[in-house]
Design an enzyme around this catalytic site. Structure first.
Site, PDB file in Angstrom:
ATOM      1  N   PRO A  45      -1.072 -13.807   9.940  1.00 54.38           N
ATOM      2  CA  PRO A  45      -1.703 -15.056  10.364  1.00 54.38           C
ATOM      3  C   PRO A  45      -3.203 -15.014  10.155  1.00 54.38           C
ATOM      4  CG  PRO A  45      -1.079 -13.756  12.269  1.00 54.38           C
ATOM      5  CD  PRO A  45      -0.447 -13.111  11.074  1.00 54.38           C
ATOM      6  N   GLU A  46      -3.737 -16.137   9.733  1.00 60.57           N
ATOM      7  CA  GLU A  46      -5.171 -16.273   9.573  1.00 60.57           C
ATOM      8  C   GLU A  46      -5.690 -17.179  10.682  1.00 60.57           C
ATOM      9  OE1 GLU A  46      -6.239 -17.114   5.486  1.00 60.57           O
ATOM     10  OE2 GLU A  46      -4.473 -16.055   4.742  1.00 60.57           O
TER      11      GLU A  46
ATOM     12  N   LYS B 243      -8.827 -13.407  14.528  1.00 62.97           N
ATOM     13  CA  LYS B 243      -7.367 -13.518  14.531  1.00 62.97           C
ATOM     14  C   LYS B 243      -6.757 -12.995  15.830  1.00 62.97           C
ATOM     15  CE  LYS B 243      -7.540 -12.741   9.537  1.00 62.97           C
ATOM     16  NZ  LYS B 243      -7.095 -11.901   8.402  1.00 62.97           N
TER      17      LYS B 243
ATOM     18  N   ARG C  21      -4.499  -7.736  -3.662  1.00 62.78           N
ATOM     19  CA  ARG C  21      -3.956  -9.011  -3.194  1.00 62.78           C
ATOM     20  C   ARG C  21      -3.910 -10.010  -4.339  1.00 62.78           C
ATOM     21  NH1 ARG C  21      -6.501 -10.137   2.805  1.00 62.78           N
ATOM     22  NH2 ARG C  21      -6.462  -7.992   3.551  1.00 62.78           N
TER      23      ARG C  21
END
Length: 293
Positions: free
Chosen positions: A2-3, A58, A283
């Site tokens: 989650p961001e 976060k 990434r």
């Protein structure tokens, strides 16, 4: 993982049932998640009123009446759901809807309102930890975090100062939580696209030789603000198909301009480019080589 928009959506989903309510009892149904629970974890929560529920990057922070703070992180697969007294289940909306099986319900808060707040985490990369209110600034998970991208202090001048002289790529700088807190791969790709900046561009180009912000920095900060606010309004991004029982939240993925759109046409008016993907620092990076410079 989650961001910021997903965690902020969780906070807003939990706030009405947590703030001002008392944790009558708490259950930790196993000895650990990513880290072991503190030996007195349940005892320190029992009977405590939640004075406020905040977010830092976060992380979620529940301010307790005792002077303690409950620090919570969703990890890779964590989610909260609220079970109301009439047995209506509603999500505390983080939208990777894995692990609704009760075998992965690892923590339960029984609130004075009669509602239960359940933390479900199949992969167990999330964690909860109780710290003193005075320990927030020195807590290892929090102490090195940069400014909040939606906070008043985050502007083009601040970003230029943080990136001045950096020889790393612009994308890598934005993912550095010491530069700005809460951004992750999805929203960095989206913000760079909207600012028309290449993820390969040197971070140092956000500042002039005198350390002043360039037009690139100004465009990027504006794009970050826009993307994050739009994502929060949409309930964050869900990368799997699902429906929530209380409404349609987690649909920002339908607004992606480049992320996960490899091979598709660029959505910039007049651009005939195609979205490309390459691996950057381990990434996937999505961008339009034609209009991002």
């Amino acid at each position: 993982m989650p961001e910021l928009p997903e965690v902020e959506t969780v906070r807003r989903g939990l706030q009405p049932v947590m703030e001002g309510a008392k944790i009558v009892t708490a259950e930790a149904r196993r000895g650990d998640l990513r880290f072991p629970f503190q030996p007195d974890f349940v005892k320190r929560l029992q009977g405590q009123t939640v004075r406020g529920l905040g977010r830092r990057a976060k992380y979620l922070l529940a301010d307790l009446g005792s002077g303690d703070v409950l620090l919570m992180h969703l990890g890779m697969s964590g989610s909260f759901r609220v079970i109301k007294p009439e047995h209506e289940e509603t999500p505390g909306e983080f939208h990777y809807p894995r692990g609704k099986d009760s075998v992965h319900d690892h923590v339960v808060f029984h609130m004075s309102s009669g509602a239960d707040i359940v933390f479900n985490d199949p992969r167990r990369f999330g964690f909860m930890k109780i710290i003193g209110r005075g320990e927030i600034e020195t807590e290892p998970h929090l102490k090195d975090l940069g400014p909040e991208p939606l906070g008043n202090e985050f502007d083009a001048a601040m970003l230029a100062r943080a990136c001045a002289g950096k020889k790393t790529s612009l994308k890598a700088a934005l993912l550095d939580q010491r530069v700005v807190a809460g951004l992750g791969n999805i929203y960095v790709c989206e913000a760079l696209f909207r600012a028309h900046l290449s993820p390969r561009r040197l971070a140092a180009t956000l500042a002039t030789r005198k350390g002043e912000p360039t037009d690139h920095a100004k465009r990027l900060v504006e794009a970050i603000h826009t993307v994050l606010n739009e994502a929060i309004r949409a309930g964050g991004s869900s990368l799997r198909d699902h429906r929530q029982t209380t409404g349609e939240l987690g649909y920002f993925q339908h607004s992606f301009q480049v992320y996960d759109r490899e091979g598709e046409p660029c959505r910039t008016d007049g651009c005939e480019g195609v979205v490309k993907r390459f691996v950057q620092n381990g990434r996937s990076t999505f961008w339009c080589p034609k209009c991002q410079r």
